[in-house]
Design an enzyme around this catalytic site. Structure first.
Site, PDB file in Angstrom:
ATOM      1  N   ARG A  95       0.823  -1.217   0.000  1.00  0.00           N
ATOM      2  CA  ARG A  95       0.000   0.000   0.000  1.00  0.00           C
ATOM      3  C   ARG A  95       0.855   1.264   0.000  1.00  0.00           C
ATOM      4  NH1 ARG A  95      -3.611   3.166   3.736  1.00  0.00           N
ATOM      5  NH2 ARG A  95      -5.567   3.534   2.616  1.00  0.00           N
ATOM      6  N   ILE A 151      -7.244   7.468  -1.353  1.00  0.00           N
ATOM      7  CA  ILE A 151      -7.146   6.021  -1.306  1.00  0.00           C
ATOM      8  C   ILE A 151      -7.973   5.578  -0.110  1.00  0.00           C
ATOM      9  CG2 ILE A 151      -4.975   6.165  -0.017  1.00  0.00           C
ATOM     10  CD1 ILE A 151      -4.139   3.510  -1.234  1.00  0.00           C
ATOM     11  N   SER A 152      -8.867   4.631  -0.322  1.00  0.00           N
ATOM     12  CA  SER A 152      -9.820   4.255   0.721  1.00  0.00           C
ATOM     13  C   SER A 152      -9.131   3.589   1.909  1.00  0.00           C
ATOM     14  CB  SER A 152     -10.877   3.306   0.158  1.00  0.00           C
ATOM     15  OG  SER A 152     -11.673   3.937  -0.814  1.00  0.00           O
ATOM     16  N   GLN A 153      -9.792   3.663   3.042  1.00  0.00           N
ATOM     17  CA  GLN A 153      -9.386   2.960   4.250  1.00  0.00           C
ATOM     18  C   GLN A 153      -9.194   1.470   3.929  1.00  0.00           C
ATOM     19  OE1 GLN A 153     -12.645   3.031   6.917  1.00  0.00           O
ATOM     20  NE2 GLN A 153     -11.597   2.072   8.631  1.00  0.00           N
TER      21      GLN A 153
END
Length: 224
Positions: A35, A61-63
């Site tokens: 990530r 960027i999503s959780q």
């Protein structure tokens, strides 16, 4: 944060497994995908925090947990053909590509799309193709899809996305009449005009902009 591998393992255990995600394909993929490579350089020390992070262009960027929850709900299987709407940094596309046979990903921001395309190629994801265009109309040229995942919230599920699902295909996306609040829904195509729908969670995503989503001045760029 010096050891990203250790941070990634900790993230998967604490944020994903302990919060109820059981899909072994998703868990294994999240253990492999770096990530930190999908966030701006000055935010890499926060790559495995339990939060979304800005990536530019008013996008994020999503959780990690939300990415895992959505991909698990989509029930990805090896060999599946996936449509990923809202490429962003390319992180969710990379997770999907670790599982599926092929991923088509649509991003309306040309700059984000190019950055994601280069990043995914650099990391070796040859089974992902990034397109610039309006995600609300899907990508009919490569349909049908075994799974469609949208990382942006629309006022409703676009009809084009329903139509591009294969029989038995799963669609997961946020839906809501407010820009500040949505429900994460899952739709399964049972027949030509037969769809099951269930609500999974209360969520908040960036708006899904396009012809069959939220409006934006100037419109969306054409697909390519």
């Amino acid at each position: 944060m010096g050891d990203f591998n250790e941070a990634r393992a900790w993230m998967v255990e604490r944020q994903i497994v302990r919060r109820g995600v059981r899909d072994e394909y998703v868990i294994a993929a999240m253990r492999r995908v770096p990530r930190e490579a999908f966030v701006p350089a000055d935010l890499r020390d926060f790559a495995y925090d339990d939060t979304p992070l800005p990536i530019g262009g008013e996008q994020s960027i999503s959780q990690p947990f939300i990415v895992a929850r959505m991909l698990a709900a989509a029930e990805l299987q090896p060999g599946n053909h996936v449509l990923d709407i809202g490429t962003g940094s390319g992180y969710a596309a990379a997770i999907a590509a670790e599982i599926a046979g092929r991923v088509d990903s649509i991003e309306r921001d040309p700059s984000l799309a190019e950055d994601a395309r280069e990043r995914l190629q650099r990391l070796g994801y040859e089974n992902v193709e990034v397109h610039v265009g309006d995600g609300t109309v899907g990508f009919a040229a490569h349909a049908p899809y075994d799974a469609i995942i949208a990382a942006a919230g629309g006022p409703h599920v676009p009809q084009a996305l329903r139509a591009q699902l294969a029989p038995g295909g799963r669609l997961v996306m946020p839906v809501g009449s407010s820009l500040s609040h949505q429900r994460l829904v899952k739709i399964v195509r049972r027949g030509e005009h037969d769809y099951d729908e269930q609500a999974l969670a209360e969520v908040r995503f960036v708006p899904l902009v396009g012809d069959d989503g939220w409006p934006q001045p100037g419109g969306a760029p054409p697909l390519n």
